[in-house]
Design a protein around this motif. Sequence first.
Motif, PDB file in Angstrom:
ATOM      1  N   ASN A 244      49.692 -17.897 112.138  1.00 22.86           N
ATOM      2  CA  ASN A 244      51.009 -17.773 111.337  1.00 22.86           C
ATOM      3  C   ASN A 244      51.148 -17.392 109.652  1.00 22.86           C
ATOM      4  OD1 ASN A 244      52.661 -19.502 113.531  1.00 22.86           O
ATOM      5  ND2 ASN A 244      53.008 -17.768 113.769  1.00 22.86           N
ATOM      6  N   LEU A 245      50.357 -17.989 109.447  1.00 27.10           N
ATOM      7  CA  LEU A 245      50.404 -18.107 107.918  1.00 27.10           C
ATOM      8  C   LEU A 245      49.276 -19.007 107.127  1.00 27.10           C
ATOM      9  CD1 LEU A 245      51.767 -17.081 104.928  1.00 27.10           C
ATOM     10  CD2 LEU A 245      52.205 -19.452 105.053  1.00 27.10           C
ATOM     11  N   PHE A 246      48.039 -18.093 106.553  1.00 26.85           N
ATOM     12  CA  PHE A 246      46.612 -18.593 106.187  1.00 26.85           C
ATOM     13  C   PHE A 246      46.459 -18.342 104.717  1.00 26.85           C
ATOM     14  CE2 PHE A 246      42.313 -16.644 104.708  1.00 26.85           C
ATOM     15  CZ  PHE A 246      42.008 -17.752 104.913  1.00 26.85           C
ATOM     16  N   ASP A 247      46.295 -19.627 104.071  1.00 25.29           N
ATOM     17  CA  ASP A 247      46.006 -19.972 101.987  1.00 25.29           C
ATOM     18  C   ASP A 247      44.869 -20.040 102.653  1.00 25.29           C
ATOM     19  OD1 ASP A 247      46.453 -21.015  99.652  1.00 25.29           O
ATOM     20  OD2 ASP A 247      46.582 -23.074 100.541  1.00 25.29           O
ATOM     21  N   PRO A 248      44.154 -19.010 102.019  1.00 28.56           N
ATOM     22  CA  PRO A 248      42.845 -18.866 101.514  1.00 28.56           C
ATOM     23  C   PRO A 248      42.093 -19.256  99.960  1.00 28.56           C
ATOM     24  CG  PRO A 248      43.829 -17.065 100.150  1.00 28.56           C
ATOM     25  CD  PRO A 248      44.552 -18.161 101.042  1.00 28.56           C
ATOM     26  N   SER A 249      43.020 -20.492  99.617  1.00 30.64           N
ATOM     27  CA  SER A 249      43.660 -20.872  98.636  1.00 30.64           C
ATOM     28  C   SER A 249      42.616 -20.704  96.998  1.00 30.64           C
ATOM     29  CB  SER A 249      43.173 -22.233  98.663  1.00 30.64           C
ATOM     30  OG  SER A 249      43.376 -22.958  97.426  1.00 30.64           O
ATOM     31  N   SER A 250      41.729 -21.284  96.948  1.00 33.62           N
ATOM     32  CA  SER A 250      40.458 -20.830  95.869  1.00 33.62           C
ATOM     33  C   SER A 250      38.973 -20.374  96.467  1.00 33.62           C
ATOM     34  CB  SER A 250      39.880 -22.332  95.103  1.00 33.62           C
ATOM     35  OG  SER A 250      41.113 -22.621  94.559  1.00 33.62           O
ATOM     36  N   ASP A 251      39.090 -19.568  97.434  1.00 30.93           N
ATOM     37  CA  ASP A 251      38.102 -19.125  98.589  1.00 30.93           C
ATOM     38  C   ASP A 251      37.507 -17.833  97.449  1.00 30.93           C
ATOM     39  OD1 ASP A 251      36.902 -16.914  99.774  1.00 30.93           O
ATOM     40  OD2 ASP A 251      38.158 -18.367 101.847  1.00 30.93           O
ATOM     41  N   GLN A 252      36.364 -17.863  97.439  1.00 36.79           N
ATOM     42  CA  GLN A 252      35.473 -16.943  96.613  1.00 36.79           C
ATOM     43  C   GLN A 252      35.243 -15.731  97.219  1.00 36.79           C
ATOM     44  OE1 GLN A 252      31.279 -18.174  95.923  1.00 36.79           O
ATOM     45  NE2 GLN A 252      32.218 -20.414  97.261  1.00 36.79           N
ATOM     46  N   TYR A 253      34.950 -15.791  98.354  1.00 42.23           N
ATOM     47  CA  TYR A 253      35.308 -14.798  99.388  1.00 42.23           C
ATOM     48  C   TYR A 253      35.752 -13.542  99.579  1.00 42.23           C
ATOM     49  CZ  TYR A 253      30.806 -17.601 100.106  1.00 42.23           C
ATOM     50  OH  TYR A 253      29.695 -18.183 100.126  1.00 42.23           O
ATOM     51  N   LEU A 254      37.208 -13.774  99.188  1.00 39.92           N
ATOM     52  CA  LEU A 254      38.625 -13.004  99.962  1.00 39.92           C
ATOM     53  C   LEU A 254      39.254 -11.791  98.086  1.00 39.92           C
ATOM     54  CD1 LEU A 254      39.454 -14.969 103.086  1.00 39.92           C
ATOM     55  CD2 LEU A 254      37.766 -12.910 102.811  1.00 39.92           C
ATOM     56  N   THR A 255      39.390 -10.996  98.302  1.00 39.15           N
ATOM     57  CA  THR A 255      39.709 -10.917  97.456  1.00 39.15           C
ATOM     58  C   THR A 255      41.552 -10.333  97.989  1.00 39.15           C
ATOM     59  OG1 THR A 255      39.085  -8.128  97.766  1.00 39.15           O
ATOM     60  CG2 THR A 255      38.232  -9.732  96.464  1.00 39.15           C
ATOM     61  N   PRO A 256      42.552 -10.442  96.577  1.00 40.39           N
ATOM     62  CA  PRO A 256      43.914 -10.110  97.627  1.00 40.39           C
ATOM     63  C   PRO A 256      43.180  -8.523  98.127  1.00 40.39           C
ATOM     64  CG  PRO A 256      44.176 -10.802  95.428  1.00 40.39           C
ATOM     65  CD  PRO A 256      42.430 -10.567  95.806  1.00 40.39           C
ATOM     66  N   GLU A 257      43.004  -7.660  97.896  1.00 41.33           N
ATOM     67  CA  GLU A 257      43.417  -5.949  98.411  1.00 41.33           C
ATOM     68  C   GLU A 257      42.784  -6.522 100.078  1.00 41.33           C
ATOM     69  OE1 GLU A 257      43.656  -5.591  94.206  1.00 41.33           O
ATOM     70  OE2 GLU A 257      41.725  -6.789  95.833  1.00 41.33           O
ATOM     71  N   ILE A 258      40.956  -7.454 100.626  1.00 45.02           N
ATOM     72  CA  ILE A 258      40.551  -7.486 101.453  1.00 45.02           C
ATOM     73  C   ILE A 258      41.819  -8.222 102.484  1.00 45.02           C
ATOM     74  CG2 ILE A 258      38.917  -8.780 102.439  1.00 45.02           C
ATOM     75  CD1 ILE A 258      36.500  -8.402 100.756  1.00 45.02           C
ATOM     76  N   LEU A 259      42.283  -9.701 101.473  1.00 50.81           N
ATOM     77  CA  LEU A 259      43.607 -10.150 102.681  1.00 50.81           C
ATOM     78  C   LEU A 259      44.972  -8.620 102.971  1.00 50.81           C
ATOM     79  CD1 LEU A 259      43.722 -12.946 100.396  1.00 50.81           C
ATOM     80  CD2 LEU A 259      43.244 -13.020 102.613  1.00 50.81           C
ATOM     81  N   LYS A 260      45.138  -8.186 102.073  1.00 47.01           N
ATOM     82  CA  LYS A 260      46.014  -7.427 102.515  1.00 47.01           C
ATOM     83  C   LYS A 260      45.506  -6.258 104.063  1.00 47.01           C
ATOM     84  CE  LYS A 260      49.435  -3.421 100.721  1.00 47.01           C
ATOM     85  NZ  LYS A 260      49.646  -2.446 100.097  1.00 47.01           N
TER      86      LYS A 260
END
Length: 323
Positions: A244-260
């Motif tokens: 339901n909800l993913f927290d990438p925290s300090s994930d170096q591979y995922l930008t906000p744009e990729i997540l969206k």
Amino acid sequence: MGQHYYCGIGEHLIAKNAGITMHQLHFDAGAIVLAYKKAESIAERIGIQPPVPHLAGFAYPHVASLGCEIFFPEGTEEPRPFPIIKIPSDIDHLKEPKDYLSSPVIQKKLKVLEELLEKVPSAPKSIGHLYEGPITTAMLLMGESFLTLPYDDPKRAHKLLDFCTKSAVNYANTIRKKLGIPVEPCPVGIPDDFAGMFPPFLFEEFVLPYWEILYSGMQATERYLHSELIRIEHLPLLKKVKINLFDPSSDQYLTPEILKQHCACEFTLLIKEWEIAHLSIEELEKLYQRYADNQPKSISFWFCFFEHEEKIRALLKKAKSMA
């Protein structure tokens, strides 16, 4: 709807402000009360709710219950567990403990919690995380050599992950009963930072089934996931276990744009300590706006160093203006 945000005060800053050690935040109820009382002035000064007194964050009660020795340094370093699996064949001899709460560190933590609750009845009934996720737990029990086990000995890798997952549920139920917390359906989070170390073809075999066992065993009504090494190719797989909800925290591979664009569920974003340290106030305000433009469920940031107070104030002003 406005942009949700969260600003907290880092535990190291709370300890430093009170003139105590992190070790005391783990094991001294009186020092915990003192530290959080002194932290009220910090919260009032920057304009947030004061933090509730609690034992310092501790990720390893479950592996401690399984026999891992935990080293607690006196300084600012985090607690460190020592693996108990030296060679793969040790996996064949793993057994769940007769008493999940018999570990000396768990007994000590329970005693400190009891003392804290006598002083502050509203304190959270917790001695630390209920568990780490299955992959992270396997890494804690075996060390980095676990990362090659799915390739070299997949049968034993599955055996270890099954042990990690089922013992996590059993530990969680035991400690909740001990603390008088109902064992019933509820929202459930899994912190599994190392899960993204496996590529998708292994991820589907060695990660997703054990997340499903853990969520189901914990009677999850909603499923939250924290993982810091997830890549873009993993994101579509999250829907297979109904996150339901993913927290990438300090994930170096995922930008906000990729997540969206690619995340199959809602997600959160974190403004990291190094960004607060190295970016100007104007740059941080632009970063917050960029984060908000990608529509996260919430944006969080932490006040961890006194020299960053002006930046934290600016971030809070920006966050409140968009909330």
